[in-house]
Write a protein that holds these residues in place. Structure first.
Motif, PDB file in Angstrom:
ATOM      1  N   ALA A 139       0.870  -1.194  -0.263  1.00 54.56           N
ATOM      2  CA  ALA A 139      -0.081  -0.128   0.239  1.00 54.56           C
ATOM      3  C   ALA A 139       0.841   1.354   0.016  1.00 54.56           C
ATOM      4  CB  ALA A 139      -0.863   0.011   1.259  1.00 54.56           C
ATOM      5  N   VAL A 140       1.956   1.196   0.904  1.00 47.69           N
ATOM      6  CA  VAL A 140       2.756   2.288   0.898  1.00 47.69           C
ATOM      7  C   VAL A 140       3.483   2.658  -0.703  1.00 47.69           C
ATOM      8  CG1 VAL A 140       4.835   3.316   1.798  1.00 47.69           C
ATOM      9  CG2 VAL A 140       3.230   2.187   3.225  1.00 47.69           C
ATOM     10  N   LEU A 141       4.024   1.502  -1.136  1.00 51.32           N
ATOM     11  CA  LEU A 141       4.740   1.836  -2.508  1.00 51.32           C
ATOM     12  C   LEU A 141       3.573   1.996  -3.618  1.00 51.32           C
ATOM     13  CD1 LEU A 141       7.030   1.402  -4.131  1.00 51.32           C
ATOM     14  CD2 LEU A 141       6.564  -0.952  -4.266  1.00 51.32           C
ATOM     15  N   ARG A 142       2.515   1.427  -3.532  1.00 51.51           N
ATOM     16  CA  ARG A 142       1.198   1.873  -4.367  1.00 51.51           C
ATOM     17  C   ARG A 142       1.030   3.291  -4.181  1.00 51.51           C
ATOM     18  NH1 ARG A 142      -2.231  -1.288  -2.589  1.00 51.51           N
ATOM     19  NH2 ARG A 142      -1.530  -3.344  -3.643  1.00 51.51           N
ATOM     20  N   SER A 143       0.915   3.653  -2.976  1.00 55.56           N
ATOM     21  CA  SER A 143       0.632   5.297  -2.836  1.00 55.56           C
ATOM     22  C   SER A 143       1.744   6.107  -3.476  1.00 55.56           C
ATOM     23  CB  SER A 143       0.441   5.320  -1.270  1.00 55.56           C
ATOM     24  OG  SER A 143       0.287   6.878  -1.303  1.00 55.56           O
ATOM     25  N   GLU A 144       2.922   5.783  -3.307  1.00 53.75           N
ATOM     26  CA  GLU A 144       4.186   6.517  -3.728  1.00 53.75           C
ATOM     27  C   GLU A 144       3.945   6.514  -5.463  1.00 53.75           C
ATOM     28  OE1 GLU A 144       7.580   8.711  -3.058  1.00 53.75           O
ATOM     29  OE2 GLU A 144       6.133   7.821  -1.614  1.00 53.75           O
ATOM     30  N   LEU A 145       3.705   5.533  -5.855  1.00 44.92           N
ATOM     31  CA  LEU A 145       3.711   5.237  -7.176  1.00 44.92           C
ATOM     32  C   LEU A 145       2.319   6.253  -7.890  1.00 44.92           C
ATOM     33  CD1 LEU A 145       4.292   1.745  -8.048  1.00 44.92           C
ATOM     34  CD2 LEU A 145       6.148   3.569  -8.296  1.00 44.92           C
ATOM     35  N   ALA A 146       1.401   6.086  -7.139  1.00 43.59           N
ATOM     36  CA  ALA A 146       0.331   7.067  -7.520  1.00 43.59           C
ATOM     37  C   ALA A 146       0.431   8.507  -7.483  1.00 43.59           C
ATOM     38  CB  ALA A 146      -1.068   6.403  -6.521  1.00 43.59           C
ATOM     39  N   LYS A 147       1.352   8.870  -6.423  1.00 43.29           N
ATOM     40  CA  LYS A 147       1.281  10.259  -6.009  1.00 43.29           C
ATOM     41  C   LYS A 147       2.197  10.841  -7.447  1.00 43.29           C
ATOM     42  CE  LYS A 147       4.668  11.354  -3.312  1.00 43.29           C
ATOM     43  NZ  LYS A 147       5.598  11.652  -2.285  1.00 43.29           N
ATOM     44  N   HIS A 148       3.029  10.015  -8.158  1.00 42.61           N
ATOM     45  CA  HIS A 148       3.810  10.684  -9.135  1.00 42.61           C
ATOM     46  C   HIS A 148       3.097  10.094 -10.514  1.00 42.61           C
ATOM     47  CE1 HIS A 148       6.903  10.405  -5.929  1.00 42.61           C
ATOM     48  NE2 HIS A 148       7.223  11.330  -6.526  1.00 42.61           N
ATOM     49  N   ARG A 149       2.267   9.064 -10.407  1.00 39.73           N
ATOM     50  CA  ARG A 149       1.805   8.905 -11.965  1.00 39.73           C
ATOM     51  C   ARG A 149       0.809   9.886 -12.697  1.00 39.73           C
ATOM     52  NH1 ARG A 149       0.287   3.744 -10.539  1.00 39.73           N
ATOM     53  NH2 ARG A 149       2.402   2.870 -11.429  1.00 39.73           N
ATOM     54  N   SER A 150       0.275  10.598 -11.850  1.00 45.40           N
ATOM     55  CA  SER A 150      -0.631  11.940 -12.400  1.00 45.40           C
ATOM     56  C   SER A 150       0.233  12.918 -13.273  1.00 45.40           C
ATOM     57  CB  SER A 150      -1.402  12.261 -11.511  1.00 45.40           C
ATOM     58  OG  SER A 150      -0.931  12.692 -10.337  1.00 45.40           O
ATOM     59  N   LEU A 151       1.595  13.053 -12.646  1.00 48.76           N
ATOM     60  CA  LEU A 151       2.130  14.246 -13.068  1.00 48.76           C
ATOM     61  C   LEU A 151       2.419  14.280 -14.718  1.00 48.76           C
ATOM     62  CD1 LEU A 151       3.624  16.978 -12.425  1.00 48.76           C
ATOM     63  CD2 LEU A 151       5.649  15.722 -11.835  1.00 48.76           C
ATOM     64  N   PRO A 152       3.172  13.191 -15.018  1.00 47.62           N
ATOM     65  CA  PRO A 152       3.283  13.147 -16.576  1.00 47.62           C
ATOM     66  C   PRO A 152       1.977  13.421 -17.383  1.00 47.62           C
ATOM     67  CG  PRO A 152       4.375  11.270 -15.604  1.00 47.62           C
ATOM     68  CD  PRO A 152       3.636  11.762 -14.663  1.00 47.62           C
ATOM     69  N   PHE A 153       0.939  13.080 -16.922  1.00 45.93           N
ATOM     70  CA  PHE A 153      -0.188  12.965 -17.696  1.00 45.93           C
ATOM     71  C   PHE A 153      -0.670  14.480 -17.621  1.00 45.93           C
ATOM     72  CE2 PHE A 153      -4.470  12.037 -19.239  1.00 45.93           C
ATOM     73  CZ  PHE A 153      -5.303  12.918 -18.652  1.00 45.93           C
ATOM     74  N   VAL A 154      -0.614  15.237 -16.605  1.00 47.24           N
ATOM     75  CA  VAL A 154      -0.832  16.748 -16.327  1.00 47.24           C
ATOM     76  C   VAL A 154      -0.007  17.513 -17.144  1.00 47.24           C
ATOM     77  CG1 VAL A 154      -0.772  18.561 -14.802  1.00 47.24           C
ATOM     78  CG2 VAL A 154      -1.837  16.512 -13.924  1.00 47.24           C
ATOM     79  N   LEU A 155       1.294  17.235 -17.400  1.00 47.25           N
ATOM     80  CA  LEU A 155       2.344  17.868 -18.060  1.00 47.25           C
ATOM     81  C   LEU A 155       2.113  17.730 -19.516  1.00 47.25           C
ATOM     82  CD1 LEU A 155       5.601  17.529 -15.717  1.00 47.25           C
ATOM     83  CD2 LEU A 155       4.142  19.524 -16.070  1.00 47.25           C
ATOM     84  N   ALA A 156       1.686  16.537 -20.017  1.00 46.46           N
ATOM     85  CA  ALA A 156       1.440  16.249 -21.353  1.00 46.46           C
ATOM     86  C   ALA A 156       0.347  17.034 -21.825  1.00 46.46           C
ATOM     87  CB  ALA A 156       1.202  14.774 -21.666  1.00 46.46           C
ATOM     88  N   GLN A 157      -0.650  17.576 -20.872  1.00 53.56           N
ATOM     89  CA  GLN A 157      -1.747  18.302 -21.396  1.00 53.56           C
ATOM     90  C   GLN A 157      -1.502  19.961 -21.258  1.00 53.56           C
ATOM     91  OE1 GLN A 157      -4.208  16.667 -22.438  1.00 53.56           O
ATOM     92  NE2 GLN A 157      -2.993  14.765 -22.006  1.00 53.56           N
TER      93      GLN A 157
END
Length: 611
Positions: free
Chosen positions: A60-78
């Motif tokens: 859960a901790v690792l999943r949370s860490e990944l989720a925190k950063h996973r949205s940033l490339p999507f936002v920057l691509a837009q």
């Protein structure tokens, strides 16, 4: 002082107590064993639940860490600013984008954020101020660029080509009206997470291939849970994902399987004393990783089992003590009377039995001592007779040569005597006197030979005493001298240490030397240039006498049985000469051995040096 007699096993009361003790021991063992097994099962079940919960928490901790950063490339691509910079490559726009990425990286604690153009060249990066800046670097070869450009998004765990630090690269394609403009990449490093894991228990995350990526034990990074095919290893190295990692298999770890039941395993994390762990795993979901945790079980199991066994033993001992008190209270008087009577009767019987045993043992010991004394005397007599027989056999072998040695001076004496008579008739007293002097010298020579033969043939049982090695060597060479001259054998003597004294008996030592010289002459029979070397050397407290020849040597098969009685390679030999010689040397406290070396046979007599 009276000893307490042992219990009478035929006594019903004694048998009752023995049965009670046996039953108590069996009952205690069963109760303690059952309590330990039950406690171990319960502790193992608790540890399984704890291990599974720990794996789920880590995931859960690792999943949370990944989720925190996973949205940033999507936002920057837009982000239209990113698209505009990719279109125009305006320096002012790039500078503004660098500062924007730098601020974002510090805010979300990303290792790096950078933008690649359509050719894979970095045009802006959060680390643009640092010496290791990504700006201007070509990452077109990286799979995360290729996959994101082809499919829109990609994720790749690999070593940084510049920083050489491991991390997860999350990439997103930037689209425009004219098509793909470039790729936005966010690199996430897990050092802080790994530090938190290392403070608790060993844990790691592995990809679907079983390669360990994120781990609290740095030595395990890029190890594998199962053997990785060679083709896959070569592909990963060609992509520069894991550097030169050897992909060693980490043993004693369950293969990748999310949600499996925790199992006991044995691993050895560096810096930890515990080697037994409860391995549990949890699936991370879409990323395809599996998180493994290793909960230490050794101390917990030992504590649980020891505590349960101690409680069970204490309860069992209390119950047995109460039962024993009741049993003792009921039969105390009967037991005491029975023990006293049994002790008296047994003591009388044991005294009589022991007296008879001692009497019989004394008689047997007296008979055995007398038989042993007679046997030892007979053995010594037979040994002396065997040595004397060997002497006489040796004399028989050299008798012909010695007879020739005596016949020569006897013939000369006869000639000188006849000449002396003639000179006396002529009144030539001076010449006659010279002839008589020569006759006296020849008789001395004959006397020397016969004295040596008589001394050699005499039985000798004198104890070991200081003997000059030179005397024994001279006597032996005198006895075998005729045969030496007959065969034309040359004797080379190293006389430097021949004056040394050894603890021996001269004529028996001379017998050993004669046997060795006789063997050497037999080995040299027919040789073109026969040679025998007699060398004496002193080494600390030992004196070594070497008798060597340049003959064919001793065959390996014969060397194995060289000192075995009746083992011989001679057509008419008995195989006792070397055996007797070895026994004689052993009586002196020495050793006779065959020494390995070049050329023929090399026999060494080692004797203690006389002090």
């Amino acid at each position: 002082m009276n000893r307490p007699s042992p219990p009478n096993l035929a006594d019903p009361i004694v048998r009752r107590w023995m049965a009670f003790v046996a039953a108590s021991v069996i009952l205690l063992a069963g109760v303690v064993g059952f309590a330990g097994a039950l406690a171990q099962r319960r502790a193992t079940a608790d540890l399984e639940r704890q291990a599974q919960a720990s794996a789920a928490l880590h995931a859960a901790v690792l999943r949370s860490e990944l989720a925190k950063h996973r949205s940033l490339p999507f936002v920057l691509a837009q982000d239209p600013d990113v698209a505009e910079v990719l279109r125009s490559a305006d320096p002012r726009g790039i500078d503004a984008l660098n500062r924007k990425l730098e601020t974002l990286s510090g805010g979300i604690r990303a290792a790096a954020i950078y933008v690649l153009n359509a050719k894979g060249m970095t045009i802006a990066a959060s680390n643009w101020r640092e010496p290791t800046s990504f700006v201007g670097s070509d990452y077109s070869f990286r799979p995360y660029f290729k996959d994101a450009k082809a499919h829109g998004a990609a994720e790749l765990f690999a070593l940084g080509t510049v920083s050489r630090r491991p991390g997860l690269f999350m990439s997103r394609r930037v689209d425009g009206r004219e098509g793909a403009l470039g790729v936005v990449v966010v690199k996430v490093e897990f050092e802080a997470l790994e530090a938190e894991w290392s403070a608790a228990e060993p844990a790691f995350a592995a990809d679907p291939r079983g390669v360990i990526l994120v781990t609290s034990v740095p030595a395990w990074r890029f190890s594998t849970l199962t053997p990785l095919p060679l083709v896959e290893q070569q592909r990963l190295r060609a992509e520069h994902r894991f550097g030169d990692a050897p992909f060693q298999v980490l043993g004693a770890v369950p293969p990748p399987a999310a949600g499996r039941v925790p199992v006991l395993t044995a691993v050895a994390p560096p810096g930890q004393d515990e080697t037994r762990f409860m391995a549990a795993s949890a699936d991370l979901g879409a990323v395809g990783w599996t998180v493994y945790t290793f909960t230490p079980v050794g101390a917990a199991l030992r504590t649980a089992v020891a505590g349960a066994r101690a409680i069970a033993l204490l309860v069992g001992l209390i119950a047995c003590a109460l039962a024993a008190a009741v049993l003792r209270w009921r039969g105390q008087a009967t037991v005491r009377a029975a023990r006293q009577e049994a002790a008296r009767l047994e003591l009388e019987a044991r005294v009589q039995e022991r007296t008879a045993e001692l009497r019989d043992s004394n008689q047997r010991l007296t008979v055995e001592m007398e038989e042993r004394r007679r046997a030892e005397a007979h053995i010594h007599l037979m040994q002396d007779e065997l040595v004397q027989s060997n002497k006489l056999a040796t004399l028989g072998q050299i008798a012909a040569g010695v007879a020739h040695e005596i016949n020569q001076p006897v013939a000369a004496i006869r000639a000188y005597a006849d000449n002396a008579a003639v000179f006396l008739e002529r009144a030539d007293d001076k010449t006659a006197k010279a002839n008589l002097g020569l006759i006296a010298g020849l008789t001395d020579r004959i006397g020397l030979i016969t004295d040596e033969l008589r001394a050699f043939a005499r039985k000798s049982s004198a104890p070991a005493a200081p003997v000059a090695v030179r005397e024994a060597v001279d006597g032996a060479l005198l006895l075998v001298g005729p045969r030496l001259r007959q065969q034309g054998a040359r004797v080379i003597r190293d006389e430097v240490d021949e004056a040394a004294l050894v603890m021996a008996e001269r004529f028996r030592l001379e017998q050993v030397l004669v046997n060795l010289l006789q063997n050497a002459l037999e080995a040299l029979d027919g040789a073109s240039d026969p040679e025998i070397r007699v060398q004496v050397s002193v080494r600390r407290s030992q004196v070594r006498i070497l008798v060597a020849d340049n003959g064919p040597g001793v065959a390996p098969e014969a060397a194995k049985t060289l000192f075995t009685p009746f083992a011989t390679t001679k057509p008419r030999g008995l195989g006792l000469g070397l055996v007797i010689s070895r026994d004689i040397v052993a009586e002196f406290g020495g050793e006779l051995s065959l020494e390995a070396g070049p050329g023929g046979a090399r026999f060494v007599i080692s004797l203690p040096k006389a002090r």
